[in-house]
Design a protein around this motif. Structure first.
Motif, short mmCIF file in Angstrom:
data_model
loop_
_atom_site.label_atom_id
_atom_site.label_comp_id
_atom_site.label_asym_id
_atom_site.label_seq_id
_atom_site.Cartn_x
_atom_site.Cartn_y
_atom_site.Cartn_z
N ARG A 12 -17.97 30.55 47.17
CA ARG A 12 -18.60 31.41 46.15
C ARG A 12 -17.61 31.77 45.05
N GLY A 13 -16.38 32.00 45.48
CA GLY A 13 -15.38 32.45 44.52
C GLY A 13 -15.11 31.39 43.47
N GLU A 14 -14.80 31.81 42.31
CA GLU A 14 -14.56 30.85 41.24
C GLU A 14 -13.07 30.58 41.16
N TRP A 15 -12.64 29.64 41.98
CA TRP A 15 -11.21 29.36 42.00
C TRP A 15 -10.74 28.74 40.70
N ARG B 232 -16.17 18.99 46.60
CA ARG B 232 -15.10 19.95 46.30
C ARG B 232 -14.11 20.04 47.44
N SER B 233 -12.86 20.29 47.06
CA SER B 233 -11.85 20.49 48.09
C SER B 233 -11.19 21.84 47.84
N LEU B 234 -11.37 22.71 48.80
CA LEU B 234 -10.88 24.08 48.62
C LEU B 234 -9.37 24.09 48.48
N LEU B 235 -8.71 23.26 49.33
CA LEU B 235 -7.25 23.23 49.32
C LEU B 235 -6.74 22.82 47.95
N LEU B 236 -7.33 21.73 47.43
CA LEU B 236 -6.88 21.20 46.15
C LEU B 236 -7.13 22.23 45.05
N MET C 297 -7.29 25.48 45.26
CA MET C 297 -6.37 26.63 45.31
C MET C 297 -4.98 26.22 44.86
N THR C 298 -4.54 25.02 45.30
CA THR C 298 -3.24 24.55 44.88
C THR C 298 -3.19 24.43 43.36
N THR C 299 -4.24 23.84 42.81
CA THR C 299 -4.29 23.66 41.37
C THR C 299 -4.22 24.99 40.66
N ARG C 300 -4.95 25.95 41.22
CA ARG C 300 -4.96 27.25 40.58
C ARG C 300 -3.55 27.83 40.52
N ALA C 301 -2.79 27.59 41.59
CA ALA C 301 -1.43 28.13 41.60
C ALA C 301 -0.49 27.30 40.74
N VAL C 302 -0.68 25.98 40.78
CA VAL C 302 0.30 25.09 40.17
C VAL C 302 0.07 24.94 38.67
N VAL D 101 -4.42 16.64 34.14
CA VAL D 101 -4.96 15.61 35.03
C VAL D 101 -5.27 16.22 36.40
N LEU D 102 -4.35 17.05 36.89
CA LEU D 102 -4.56 17.72 38.17
C LEU D 102 -5.81 18.58 38.12
N ARG D 103 -5.95 19.30 37.05
CA ARG D 103 -7.11 20.16 36.84
C ARG D 103 -8.39 19.34 36.86
N TYR D 104 -8.31 18.19 36.21
CA TYR D 104 -9.50 17.32 36.15
C TYR D 104 -9.85 16.80 37.54
N ILE D 105 -8.82 16.41 38.31
CA ILE D 105 -9.08 15.88 39.64
C ILE D 105 -9.67 16.96 40.54
N ALA D 106 -9.13 18.18 40.43
CA ALA D 106 -9.59 19.26 41.29
C ALA D 106 -10.97 19.75 40.88
N GLY D 107 -11.17 19.93 39.58
CA GLY D 107 -12.38 20.64 39.15
C GLY D 107 -13.47 19.74 38.63
N GLY D 108 -13.17 18.46 38.42
CA GLY D 108 -14.19 17.59 37.85
C GLY D 108 -14.39 17.88 36.37
#
Lengths: 189, 156, 510
Positions: free
Chosen positions: A27-30, A42-46, A48-53, A87-94
């Protein structure tokens, strides 16, 4: 009571009631937009990592940009590092997330980067120096003490913008564009 | 003149060989990989052109005679940037060919096809509109073109 | 003056940046494009006058002196070709803008066309002006990358393989160029052309030959010298009219200029170059004979383009001041006339809706203006007096006749190839302009830019073409002063010292 426009949009925004198949959907908007084409992908791990990185990498790219005149770095490598963050953002979030996080149009970024670099090259001519020559600007900034600035930094800033713009354009054309084509053709990715 | 060590010379040779072999294939994807490999070979050659490895060429960090030559490094960097840009362009082009044509293969030479299509090798070059019709639309199937050529001959 | 020298490169790039940023405003893009190219044309004229009066103009980028830093040099040859090229790009841009208005309406902007067009112009300027082998490579890449985009954008399924051939062959030649640069650097330790001119002479003969031949192959691919020409007739006819005109006018000639510059400056000879004489004969004959059997108007013109590269090669092969002067004059004439013919071909295909000669006819009656626009450049290309082509060919023939037996034989081939050219063009004339008028064919594939919008032509498109015809006529009218100018350029090319002294002595002069 009739369905007003507000009523319709509230019913159609897909949040309640939660369909049974999607009860475990985060539900949360990571990431910024919080939605993607295929929720199952979706991958929760990816995320969250993206959000931090993501912000960290952007800051690191700015560091590379500034340090470029004296150490390893410079506009090109900094631009590529920033591009990798996208690119990371694109891979994680589409692409939905990508469209939300990147609001400026890529051509504008590319063009302004090119313009900044060229104007930096031409400015010395106005002072009677050869085109593309550089100089060192020194100033005493209050809290920081003496600060030195090579004018070639502006050229690097131009290159940085140019490269970021190119990577964004690539993601739009080769990433987003291909995905859209495949969706149009009804193929699974 | 600069002498280079044998291992590096062999590496460059292998990279060139692999690159050229891939360039000769029909699929644009292989051509793309060929360009990338060939680009690596060229950049390595540029590096070797600068002489033996040395210290980073930054004044004050090492005696100047132990510096590596910085110019080939700058040239190689520029070449890498250009290869990077062209690789992405080729990727996009290959994808576009795949979407539009259904494959990404380089076409036959137009003249070769015309010659291959000629039934009579001694056909006159100016044989009227019949045989020349064949070249208007090379994407058509061969039998269709030949049927048309026959029609053209009937007309003339 | 040194700032003026950098502007022909930087202004189009700046224009490209502005047109990318303003990619939503079609009017802005048009104005920027035309203003920038007009300014570059004026600057090129200024440079030509300065270079002719005071010797080569040199600019050191960033203030770094020549063998270390990058130098831009404008001598008589490069300034002349820059001026002619810019006039051609300007006219083709006007034509292209108008064609876009006719096809897509007044308000349609493009994020790729204008920026890429201006980038290509910047690459061309840099290739003419650079005094550095590696910067020459960068200039070629700038020019070719823009051309890759221009030849493959908005292409339909039938044309994309042609673009792939073009890109692959160009990439191969670029990588060979880079290899040649690496070898040159390994052998001499410099990439500055003036510095190389002094150092290459001290190398062993075998190494010199390898370097010279590698550069010949590299520029031979890019300039479409037989037997490395095969890609050209497959790719150019598949580009939209104005893009084909731009490529035909500029790209091969820039490569020929690079060949001329490097071979004269780096590898001096005192007698004709037999290998190049043979290649010139092959190029002239293969091109002209290939043109005779074509039914596609654009393919025919492409083969003629290849054939006439051979004429310039002949000038370089003879390798004396008079022949090089002839080659320079021929290059200037060739740039304008080929671009004009491709623009006219674009107009013809848009009126008739086909590129096939068999399906055209009677255009002399239905559009006499077009007939005149075709006839003048056709006669110029064939070299009928008193056109510019005649003047340039005469200069080449005179130089060849005075240079010994081999060049005299090749001069005979030059005349033969000219006659074949004339025959090919007369064949076009008979099939397209005489005969029974036919109604324009309807547009079968509206996405195909080569034929798009049957019969939609507009006044400025004719005006731009007529402007180029006027440039070509002006070359004929001012043949006297131009011949004197290229004569001095030829002497400079053989002498080499003005160029080398201007570049290497620049740091004391400032």
């Amino acid at each position: 009571m009739t369905d007003g426009p507000g009523m319709t949009s509230r019913l159609n925004d897909g949040r309640d009631p939660v369909p049974f198949e999607e009860w475990d959907r985060p539900r949360g908007e990571w990431l910024l937009s919080g939605e993607c084409r295929r929720p199952g992908d979706r991958s929760l791990l990816l995320e969250m990592t993206t959000r931090a990185v993501f912000p960290t990498v952007l800051v690191f790219s700015l560091y590379l940009l500034l340090v470029g005149h004296y150490g390893p770095g410079g506009g090109f490598s900094a631009g590529l590092v920033a591009g990798l963050a996208f690119v990371l953002r694109y891979i994680a979030g589409g692409n939905a997330d990508f469209g939300a996080v990147v609001s400026p149009r890529a051509p504008v970024v590319i063009g302004s980067g090119l313009a900044v670099a060229l104007v930096t090259g031409l400015v010395p001519a106005a002072f009677g120096a050869p085109v593309l020559s550089t100089t060192k600007l020194a100033a005493d900034v209050p809290l920081f003490g003496p600060v030195e600035l090579q004018t070639s930094l502006f050229l690097d800033v131009g290159v940085y913008l140019l490269i970021v713009g190119v990577v964004l354009d690539l993601l739009r054309a080769l990433g987003d564009g291909i995905e859209r084509d495949m969706d149009d053709a009804g193929e699974a990715l | 003149m600069i002498t280079i060590n044998v291992v590096m010379a062999l590496t460059v040779g292998v990279l060139y060989g692999v690159g050229f072999t891939l360039l000769l294939s029909r699929s644009l994807m292989r051509v793309l990989i060929g360009v990338v490999v060939l680009g690596h070979g060229t950049n390595l050659l540029l590096q070797l052109a600068g002489g033996p490895p040395g210290r980073p060429p930054i004044v004050g960090t090492a005696p100047p005679e132990s510096f590596a030559d910085p110019l080939p490094q700058a040239l190689a960097l520029t070449a890498i940037v250009i290869t990077f840009a062209l690789t992405t362009f080729l990727l996009a082009l290959g994808y576009r060919a795949f979407v539009l044509v259904g494959h990404d293969e380089v076409q036959d030479d137009v003249e070769d096809r015309r010659i291959a299509r000629q039934k009579v090798p001694s056909a006159p070059l100016e044989s009227g509109d019949g045989s020349d019709d064949a070249e208007q639309d090379l994407e058509r199937a061969d039998d269709e073109v030949e049927a048309e050529a026959a029609r053209g001959r009937d007309r003339s | 003056m040194t700032t003026v020298l950098t502007l022909p490169v930087l202004l189009p790039m700046l224009g490209a940046a502005v047109t990318v940023v303003g990619s939503r405003s079609a009017a802005l893009q048009r104005v920027v494009g035309i203003v920038v190219l007009t300014a570059v044309a004026v600057l090129a004229a200024v440079l030509l006058v300065a270079a002719d009066e005071r010797g080569p103009v040199v600019a050191e980028l960033g203030g770094w002196a020549a063998p270390v830093g990058i130098a831009l040099v404008a001598d008589r040859l490069s300034a002349l070709l820059l001026l002619v090229s810019t006039l051609v790009t300007l006219a083709v841009l006007v034509y292209a803008i108008d064609q876009r208005i006719a096809d897509y309406g007044r308000g349609t902007a493009s994020t790729t066309f204008h920026p890429m067009y201006l980038m290509l112009c910047a690459g061309v300027s840099l290739a003419y002006l650079t005094g550095d082998l590696f910067t020459l490579f960068v200039a070629f890449e700038l020019m070719l990358t823009a051309s890759y985009v221009l030849i493959t954008r908005r292409t339909g399924a039938s044309r994309i393989p042609a673009g792939m051939t073009y890109v692959t062959v160009s990439l191969l030649s670029s990588l060979l160029f880079l290899t040649a640069i690496a070898l040159v650097y390994a052998a001499t330790g410099t990439v500055n052309l003036a510095d190389l001119a002094e150092r290459i002479g001290t190398l062993p003969g075998g190494v010199q030959s390898v370097l010279g031949l590698m550069l010949l192959v590299v520029f031979g691919i890019k300039a479409a010298i037989v037997p490395l020409h095969f890609w050209l007739p497959d790719s150019y006819p598949n580009a939209p009219g104005p893009v084909a005109a731009l490529f035909a006018g500029l790209l091969t000639k820039v490569s020929f200029y690079a060949l001329l510059r490097t071979e004269t400056l780096l590898f001096s000879r005192d007698k004709p170059w037999t290998l190049l004489l043979v290649l010139a004969v092959a190029t002239m004959l293969v091109g002209a004979l290939g043109a005779l059997v074509q039914n596609d108007l654009n393919r025919l013109l492409s083969f003629l383009l290849v054939s006439h590269i051979g004429f310039m090669l002949f000038g370089l092969a003879v390798f004396d001041a008079a022949a090089l002067s002839g080659a320079a004059l021929y290059a200037a004439h060739h740039i304008t006339v080929l671009a004009t013919l491709f623009l006219v071909s674009g107009l013809i295909t848009r009126r008739t809706g086909t590129v096939s000669l068999d399906e055209m006819g009677g255009l002399a009656r239905s559009s006499p203006g077009l007939a005149v626009l075709f006839a003048i450049p056709a006669m110029t290309l064939a070299g009928i007096p008193p056109t510019a082509g005649f003047v340039a060919k005469l200069a080449l023939l005179q130089a060849g006749a005075a240079a010994g037996l081999g060049p005299q034989v090749v001069a005979g081939v030059v005349i033969l190839a000219s006659l074949l050219t004339l025959y090919a063009l007369v064949r076009v004339w008979v099939r397209v302009f005489w005969g029974k008028p036919r109604p324009p064919r309807p547009d079968e594939d509206p996405t195909d830019e080569v034929l798009v919008g049957t019969a939609r032509t507009s006044m400025p498109m004719y005006a731009a073409t007529a402007g180029l015809v006027a440039v070509s006529l002006a070359i004929a009218v001012f043949a006297g002063p131009l011949t004197v100018l290229t004569g001095r350029a030829g002497v400079d090319l053989i002498d080499r010292t003005p160029y080398v002294d201007a570049v290497l002595g620049a740091q004391e002069g400032r």
